[in-house]
Enzyme design. Structure first.
Site, short mmCIF file in Angstrom:
data_model
loop_
_atom_site.label_atom_id
_atom_site.label_comp_id
_atom_site.label_asym_id
_atom_site.label_seq_id
_atom_site.Cartn_x
_atom_site.Cartn_y
_atom_site.Cartn_z
N SER A 191 33.45 -2.28 55.98
CA SER A 191 34.17 -2.80 54.80
C SER A 191 33.87 -2.02 53.52
O SER A 191 34.62 -2.14 52.55
CB SER A 191 33.82 -4.27 54.58
N LYS B 13 29.07 -5.80 48.80
CA LYS B 13 30.38 -5.48 48.21
C LYS B 13 30.16 -4.89 46.83
O LYS B 13 29.03 -4.84 46.33
CB LYS B 13 31.26 -6.73 48.09
#
EC number: 3.4.21.89
Length: 221
Positions: free
Chosen positions: A48, A109
């Site tokens: 990701s 993230k």
């Protein structure tokens, strides 16, 4: 009693196994303190954050920059600075709230929206406070567009980030499960700032190419 009759007690030497056990105990305590308050190692399990972070990258996370967190005590102490837009952070996955310790997962993230910001996604493009927000690290690996009403990946209505929370996204925008889907990250759930890749192992490569030498010791930007 003459001076020559005075004897000094001799030190009793500890058995080797006791000295070894004590050294291991001290080392374990120091390692626990460092891991809890200073720096912690993490491994990347998914794509990701490609190409910033690849599967098999091992990284270090600064745990004191945003303030020291004392276990079982609310708040942060000795804060150097607060999280900023663009920081790559490790945090406890919000949807694991209420699960036991062994079921909780850590996510990584990049911060896109700060408290008070308005974040919107239009046709894959991110807008922060009405202005386009594009960074060199973001990539798009899917050509298709997910239409409004079929998921928030490519179209997300403008939302305001609450106080004490952050909006995060993966650099691999089309293949990231992030704030577009599950909401915001509470500041108290942030574990720290990812700052360096100290090891990288490609399990799919041949033996001579498994170690990604060009990624070792590289800062995370």
């Amino acid at each position: 009693m003459s001076k020559s009759e005075i004897s000094t007690p001799t030190a009793v030497k500890k058995p080797w196994y006791r000295e070894y056990a004590e050294a291991l105990f001290v080392a374990a305590i120091l390692a626990l303190i460092i891991r809890t308050f200073v720096v912690q190692a993490f491994k990347i399990p998914s794509g990701s954050m490609e190409d910033t972070l690849l599967i098999g990258d091992h990284l270090l996370v600064n745990k004191f920059l945003y303030g020291v967190q004392v276990p079982f005590v609310d708040g942060r102490y000795l804060t150097i600075r607060h999280p900023e837009r663009g920081d790559v952070i490790v945090f406890e996955f919000p949807e694991d709230e209420g699960k036991n310790f062994f079921q909780r997962r850590d996510f990584i993230k990049r911060i896109v929206g700060l408290p008070g910001d308005t974040v919107e996604v239009l046709d894959k493009k991110v807008l922060v406070n009405g202005e386009p927000y594009q960074i060199p690290q973001e990539i798009h690996k899917e050509n298709n567009i997910v239409a409004p009403g079929f998921g928030p990946r490519d179209f997300m209505p403008a939302i305001e980030v609450p106080e004490g929370h952050y909006f995060v996204m993966g650099d691999n925008r089309d293949r990231s499960y992030d704030s577009r889907f599950w909401g915001f990250v509470e500041e108290s759930k942030i574990k720290g700032l990812a700052f360096i890749k100290y090891w990288s192992w490609d399990s799919q490569a041949s033996w001579l190419k498994k170690i990604r030498w060009n990624r070792l010791g590289r800062p995370i930007e």
